[in-house]
Design a protein around this motif. Structure first.
Motif, PDB file in Angstrom:
ATOM      1  N   GLY A  81      52.713 -65.650  -2.847  1.00  0.00           N
ATOM      2  CA  GLY A  81      51.374 -65.978  -2.071  1.00  0.00           C
ATOM      3  C   GLY A  81      51.987 -66.641  -0.726  1.00  0.00           C
ATOM      4  N   GLN A  82      50.467 -67.471   0.001  1.00  0.00           N
ATOM      5  CA  GLN A  82      50.380 -67.846   1.145  1.00  0.00           C
ATOM      6  C   GLN A  82      50.510 -67.508   2.336  1.00  0.00           C
ATOM      7  N   ILE A 112      49.009 -77.618   5.620  1.00  0.00           N
ATOM      8  CA  ILE A 112      47.733 -78.595   4.175  1.00  0.00           C
ATOM      9  C   ILE A 112      48.082 -78.199   2.922  1.00  0.00           C
ATOM     10  N   GLY A 113      48.274 -79.069   2.107  1.00  0.00           N
ATOM     11  CA  GLY A 113      48.356 -78.574   0.875  1.00  0.00           C
ATOM     12  C   GLY A 113      49.053 -78.895  -0.220  1.00  0.00           C
ATOM     13  N   PRO A 114      48.651 -78.786  -1.636  1.00  0.00           N
ATOM     14  CA  PRO A 114      49.106 -80.388  -2.382  1.00  0.00           C
ATOM     15  C   PRO A 114      50.366 -79.632  -2.388  1.00  0.00           C
ATOM     16  N   PHE A 170      47.001 -84.592   1.749  1.00  0.00           N
ATOM     17  CA  PHE A 170      46.133 -84.493   1.726  1.00  0.00           C
ATOM     18  C   PHE A 170      44.495 -84.473   1.385  1.00  0.00           C
ATOM     19  N   HIS A 171      45.615 -85.539   0.040  1.00  0.00           N
ATOM     20  CA  HIS A 171      44.578 -85.647  -1.537  1.00  0.00           C
ATOM     21  C   HIS A 171      44.128 -87.368  -0.779  1.00  0.00           C
ATOM     22  N   VAL A 172      44.255 -88.185  -0.361  1.00  0.00           N
ATOM     23  CA  VAL A 172      43.668 -88.880  -0.250  1.00  0.00           C
ATOM     24  C   VAL A 172      43.728 -89.333   1.373  1.00  0.00           C
ATOM     25  N   ALA A 173      44.374 -89.084   2.312  1.00  0.00           N
ATOM     26  CA  ALA A 173      43.476 -89.292   3.715  1.00  0.00           C
ATOM     27  C   ALA A 173      43.611 -87.701   4.339  1.00  0.00           C
ATOM     28  N   VAL A 182      47.380 -75.093  15.827  1.00  0.00           N
ATOM     29  CA  VAL A 182      47.657 -74.274  14.700  1.00  0.00           C
ATOM     30  C   VAL A 182      47.614 -74.783  12.781  1.00  0.00           C
ATOM     31  N   GLN A 183      46.715 -75.283  11.947  1.00  0.00           N
ATOM     32  CA  GLN A 183      46.990 -75.633  10.859  1.00  0.00           C
ATOM     33  C   GLN A 183      45.981 -74.530   9.925  1.00  0.00           C
ATOM     34  N   VAL A 184      47.050 -74.636   8.728  1.00  0.00           N
ATOM     35  CA  VAL A 184      46.682 -73.831   7.445  1.00  0.00           C
ATOM     36  C   VAL A 184      46.599 -74.627   6.550  1.00  0.00           C
TER      37      VAL A 184
END
Length: 456
Positions: A21-22, A58-60, A322-325, A340-342
Motif C-alpha cells: 500500500g501507501q 503524516i500517518g499513524p 500528528f494525532h495531538v499536534a 511535499v506533504q503526503v
C-alpha cells in the motif's frame, strides 16, 4: 549512487516488494529520487539553484513511513541516517546537538565508501595476507619481554643468512604455501601480532579514543594473539586492506556523497510541534528545537572532524503521526521547508493479509525459515492468514493502534508452543499446517466475540 535506469515506476515497483500500500507516499519519494538524477544532468550554474523538495509523511505508527525511507536509501546505496526529533533539545538544555545528525550521516557515508574501496583492493590484500601467513608459519614472532625490546624491535641487525639457508627457507615457504592453499593448515594454531585497543572515554554517550585525542602521538601497542589459521587469514586480510586504502580519498568521496545523495529521516517530528505560551515546563524547548533544525534543513555548513559539509542538497524526509499536534503547529519556516506533504493511510484487514503473503520479507516466510532450522516445516493456509489479520485488527481496535507491528505480537502468541518445543537432535521432522481453526484456538484475539451477552 544514481542509476539512469531507475525511473520512478521502477522505484515504486522495488518498494512494492517490501511495503504494502501507501502508493502516494511511494510515488512522492520516487519522484524526489529521480529529480536527483535529473539535477545531476543539468548544466552549471543552474544546477546549484535546484534544491530537493523535502517530504513530510503524516500517518499513524506502523504503516511504513520509516521503511519507505530506509528501503529508498538502500535501493540507491545512499548514505542514510534516521533520527528522532525528541532526542534533540534547544541549545542550553541537556540533549543532543542537532548538528550531530549530519555528523552521523558523514560517518555512515565514510563506512559505505570505505567498504567499497576495501572490496576493490581485497584481491591484492588476500595475496599480501597469504605471504604474511607463510612468514608467520615459517618463523613465529617472539614476545618482547620488556619496554626496551619493544622500542628496539625491528632495529636490531640480524646476521646475513647463508646461501644454503636461504635455499632451505625458500623450499620451506613453498611447501607451506602449497599446504595453505590446499586448506590443510586451517585448524592449526598460530600467533599473530595485533594492535591493542586504545583506552576510550565516554562523553555524552559517545566513545572517544584517547589516541585520537593525542593526535596519534601515542605509539601503537601490539600484543600476541593465538588464533586458528582461518581466523588469522581474516585478520591479516583486513589489516592489509587498511594499508592499501587511501583514507583521504575515502573521506573526500564520502563527504561528496553525503552532500549530494544523503537522505535524513527525522521521525516523531510531531512531538516537537506546538508552542509553550508560559515559556516553562516540559514544552519549553519544542519551538527552540524546530528553530535549531531549520538551518540544517534549509541548507547550511556543518563542521565535522572530517571537514565541512553542506546540507543544501540533502533530501530530508520527516514523519509524524500528528494525532495531538497538527502540521500547522510547526513553525511556518519549518513547514515551508517540507513542501511535499503526503498522508499515509491506516492499514486494513486486507492490507494485513497482503503483508503476510506478498512481500519478499513476509512474516510467514521469516517464521517458516526460522523453524525449518529445527526440522519444523510450516505451511499457512489462506484462512489462517485471514484469522491472523483479523486478530491484529482486533488488538489494534481494542488498544493502541500500532499498525503492522501488531502482527509480530500475534505471531509470537500463535507459535509460542511450537517455538518452545521444537529443537534437539532427537527431534523428528514435522510438517505442520497452520489453519484458521488453529489460529482461533491459539490466539485469544482471533476468537469471535460473543455478542449474546449484550442483547437485552
Amino acid at each position: 549512487m544514481r542509476s539512469p535506469d531507475l525511473t520512478p515506476r521502477e522505484t515504486v515497483r522495488e518498494l512494492d516488494r517490501y511495503i504494502i500500500g501507501q502508493t502516494e507516499a511511494k510515488r512522492q519519494v520516487a519522484i524526489a529520487l529521480r529529480n536527483r538524477y535529473r539535477r545531476a544532468q543539468v548544466e552549471e550554474p543552474l544546477r546549484d539553484e535546484i534544491f530537493p523538495k523535502n517530504i513530510l509523511m503524516i500517518g499513524p505508527t506502523g504503516v511504513g513511513k520509516t521503511e519507505i525511507a530506509r528501503r529508498l536509501a538502500k535501493l540507491v546505496n545512499a548514505p542514510f541516517v534516521k533520527v528522532e526529533a525528541t532526542k534533540f533539545t534547544e541549545v542550553g538544555y541537556v540533549g543532543r546537538d542537532v548538528e550531530s545528525i549530519i555528523r552521523d550521516l558523514v560517518e555512515n557515508a565514510i563506512r559505505m565508501v570505505k567498504q567499497e574501496h576495501q572490496e576493490r583492493v581485497n584481491t591484492r590484500a588476500e595475496v599480501l595476507a597469504e605471504d604474511r601467513l607463510v612468514s608467520l608459519l615459517e618463523s613465529p614472532p617472539k614476545q618482547a619481554s620488556n619496554p626496551i625490546d619493544i622500542l628496539l624491535r625491528g632495529r636490531q641487525n640480524e646476521p646475513e643468512p647463508s646461501e644454503e639457508e636461504r635455499r632451505r627457507v625458500s623450499v620451506r615457504r613453498g611447501d607451506l604455501l602449497t599446504q595453505l592453499r590446499e586448506g590443510k593448515l586451517e585448524d592449526q594454531d598460530i600467533e599473530i601480532e595485533v594492535e591493542e585497543s586504545a583506552p576510550q572515554l565516554e562523553v555524552g554517550g559517545a566513545a572517544i579514543n584517547i589516541g585520537d585525542m593525542m593526535g596519534g602521538m601515542m605509539p601503537k601497542r601490539m600484543k600476541l594473539r593465538r588464533v586458528k589459521v582461518r581466523e588469522a587469514r581474516r585478520i591479516l586480510i583486513e589489516e592489509e586492506a587498511q594499508k592499501l586504502i587511501d583514507m583521504d580519498a575515502v573521506k573526500e568521496e564520502a563527504i561528496k556523497r553525503a552532500e549530494q545523495d544523503g537522505i535524513v529521516f527525522i521521525d516523531e517530528i510531531d512531538k516537537i510541534a506546538g508552542r509553550s505560551a508560559a515559556g516553562s515546563g516540559p514544552d519549553v524547548s519544542r519551538e527552540g528545537v524546530q528553530r535549531d533544525i531549520l538551518p540544517i534543513v534549509e541548507g547550511s555548513i556543518v563542521n565535522t572532524k572530517h571537514g565541512s559539509v553542506r546540507t543544501d542538497f540533502m533530501l530530508f524526509i520527516a514523519a509524524g503521526a500528528f494525532h495531538v499536534a497538527k502540521v500547522t503547529d510547526l513553525i511556518p519556516e519549518l513547514q515551508g521547508r517540507f513542501p511535499v506533504q503526503v498522508t499515509l493511510k491506516s492499514l486494513t484487514k486486507d492490507d494485513f493479509v497482503r503483508i503476510l503473503s506478498q512481500p519478499d520479507n513476509a512474516l510467514t516466510l521469516q517464521y517458516t525459515a526460522l523453524l525449518a532450522v529445527d526440522k519444523v516445516k510450516l505451511t499457512f493456509e489462506e484462512d489462517a492468514l485471514e484469522s491472523i489479520a483479523q486478530a491484529a485488527c482486533n488488538l489494534n481496535d481494542a488498544g493502541e493502534n500500532i499498525g503492522a507491528r501488531r502482527l509480530h505480537a500475534v505471531f509470537e502468541d500463535l507459535l509460542e508452543d511450537i517455538s518452545f518445543n521444537a529443537g534437539g537432535e532427537e527431534m523428528p521432522e514435522v510438517d505442520l499446517v497452520i489453519t484458521g481453526q488453529y489460529v482461533k484456538e491459539h490466539v485469544k484475539a482471533a476468537k469471535e466475540a460473543d455478542l449474546h451477552k449484550y442483547i437485552l
